[in-house]
Structures are given as C-alpha cells and as structure tokens.
Design a protein around this motif. Structure first.
Motif, PDB file in Angstrom:
ATOM      1  N   GLY A   1       7.853  -0.091   2.058  1.00 44.87           N
ATOM      2  CA  GLY A   1       8.487  -1.498   1.491  1.00 44.87           C
ATOM      3  C   GLY A   1       7.852  -2.522   1.319  1.00 44.87           C
ATOM      4  N   ILE A   2       8.276  -3.734   0.897  1.00 45.92           N
ATOM      5  CA  ILE A   2       7.671  -4.987   1.029  1.00 45.92           C
ATOM      6  C   ILE A   2       6.903  -5.248   2.140  1.00 45.92           C
ATOM      7  N   ILE A   3       7.664  -5.343   3.244  1.00 45.36           N
ATOM      8  CA  ILE A   3       7.011  -5.700   4.630  1.00 45.36           C
ATOM      9  C   ILE A   3       5.941  -4.932   5.014  1.00 45.36           C
ATOM     10  N   GLY A   4       5.873  -3.517   4.843  1.00 44.08           N
ATOM     11  CA  GLY A   4       4.856  -2.380   5.026  1.00 44.08           C
ATOM     12  C   GLY A   4       3.885  -2.871   4.228  1.00 44.08           C
ATOM     13  N   LEU A   5       3.871  -3.040   2.780  1.00 43.93           N
ATOM     14  CA  LEU A   5       2.642  -3.282   1.890  1.00 43.93           C
ATOM     15  C   LEU A   5       2.070  -4.386   2.428  1.00 43.93           C
TER      16      LEU A   5
END
Length: 264
Positions: free
Chosen positions: A135-139
């Motif tokens: 997700g966005i945080i992981g990216l």
C-alpha cells in the motif's frame, strides 16, 4: 579534450538512463572517478565529487526520459507519488551517510550492490508473480530505503527500483518508466545536499559548487538529455525478456569494474 570525454560519457549515460530507467549513475560515477584522478584532484574527495556530479546530471537525464516514457503512457503515477516522497527523504539521509564513510569502502560496497542486483535480475523469472505491491505506506518506506542506498552511490535509484517493481508484477517497460520518474526526487535532494555539505571545502578544485564539479556536469548534460530520450524509445521496442537480460548484464559488468578498481 577532457570536455569532449565528458560529452561522450553523457551520451552513454543518457542512453542507459532512458533504456533502463537508472539515471546513468552506475556508468557516470566510475567514469568520473577515473577522470578526476587523471586530472589530479585530491583522491580524498574524488568519489564524493563523482557521486555529487552524477546526481546533478540525473536531474536532467530523468527529465528527458520522463518526457519520452510519458508519451508511451508507461509511467504509473499512482506509484511514483508515494515512492518519490520516500526517496526524497531517504536520499537526504543517504548523502550525509556517504560523507561519513571512507571512499574506498563506499566504492567497494557500490560494486557489490551492483553485482547482487544483476544476479537478482538474472534469476527474476524464478520469483516473478509471487509478490504484490504494498500500500501507500509500504511504497513510501520502500522509496525511503531505495533513496538512502541510491544517494550513497550517486545513482538515480532505478537499479534497485526496477528490480523491486519487476518482481511485483509490473512489466519491465513500466518499471523502467516509473523508475525514471522517481529518480528525479533522488537527484534533486542528493544534488542540493552535496552542494551544501561540500561548500567551502578547501580541497575542491575551481568551478565546483560544493562537491558538484561544473565542467564535468556541463559536458555530460550537453549530450545526456537527448540521448536519454533516444534510450527511452529503444526500451519500448525491446521485449521484456531482452530488456531484463540486458539490464542484468549491464549491472554485473559495472559492479565488477568498481570492485576491481578498488583492489588493483
């Protein structure tokens, strides 16, 4: 004569930037180390200058590559935004880390990383399709890590990001295009940080802005931007398998070159 050599280097780096989404740093850094040594620049700052000048050049080569990839609608902008934000922060930390590490160790690590990535790309098909994009945080976290490592070595991050994205179900042409866009964030943060941190260093030669050496930068940029656009066009004409194979071999050769230059 040396300026002509910088122009030739820029052309090669530009083609690689567009072709592989790497910013050209993996070619520019070792070539600049050699050129700066031949010019008699203090060896204590040669590698730092090569990294800084390479990052400044990537600002321009990435713009040329982005323009061409965007025409093909290959850039995944929803991935670029969180990754680029993470890269920007990570690269600032990376520049400060690089200046705290002895240049010889940094150069050896650069070569080892390149070899690791080449082997990873060669065996990529064994793992393809098993991993999904986070997700966005992981990216953002992935971007920060890639930005940190990339700024250490003066490269645009494409070496790491293309491998990472390709292993997460993204066609390599799109991975290359997306990496080109993300590399711009690393280049801006890294170049500005190197210019600031190197300002006033008495070992620097004339015509330097911090650790960025302007004669080399101007020579490289004069040819790299046009060459990057040309390299991007070539990337979209090759099959994913061929592009992956070429990318892997390029990394392997550069990694071996950097390691041998440390040992011999």
């Amino acid at each position: 004569m040396i300026f002509v050599a910088y122009m030739a280097l820029g052309a090669i780096a530009g083609i690689l930037a567009g072709l592989f989404g790497i910013g050209g740093g993996i070619i520019v850094v070792p070539a600049l180390v050699l050129a700066f040594n031949l010019q008699g620049i203090n060896p204590e700052i040669v590698f730092y200058m090569a990294i800084a000048t390479s990052l400044a050049n990537i600002i321009f080569t990435s713009l040329g590559a982005i323009r061409t990839h965007q025409k093909k609608r290959a850039i995944e902008w929803h991935l670029v935004k969180p990754i680029a934000v993470g890269m920007f922060g990570g690269s600032i930390i990376g520049v400060n880390t690089a200046l705290a590490i002895p240049a010889t160790y940094l150069q050896a690590t650069f070569g080892a990383f390149a070899i690791f990535l080449s082997l990873r790309m060669m065996f990529l098909q064994l793992d393809a399709g098993k991993l999904r994009l986070p997700g966005i945080i992981g990216l953002g976290v992935a971007g920060a890590m890639i930005g940190w490592v990339s700024a250490l070595f003066g490269i645009g991050g494409g070496n790491f990001l293309v491998t990472w994205l390709s292993n997460r179900r993204l066609v390599i042409q799109k991975a290359v295009a997306t990496a080109s866009a993300c590399g711009f964030a690393i280049a801006i943060a890294g170049a500005v940080s190197n210019a600031t941190l190197g300002w006033g260093n008495p070992m620097l030669p004339s015509y330097s802005v911090g650790y960025i050496y302007l004669p080399a930068l101007l020579g490289i940029v004069s040819t790299s931007v046009v060459a990057a656009a040309y390299g991007s066009k070539i990337a979209h004409r090759l099959s994913p398998q061929m592009l992956s194979r070429m990318f892997a071999w390029m990394l392997l050769l550069m990694g071996l070159r950097m390691l041998t230059s440390v040992w011999f």
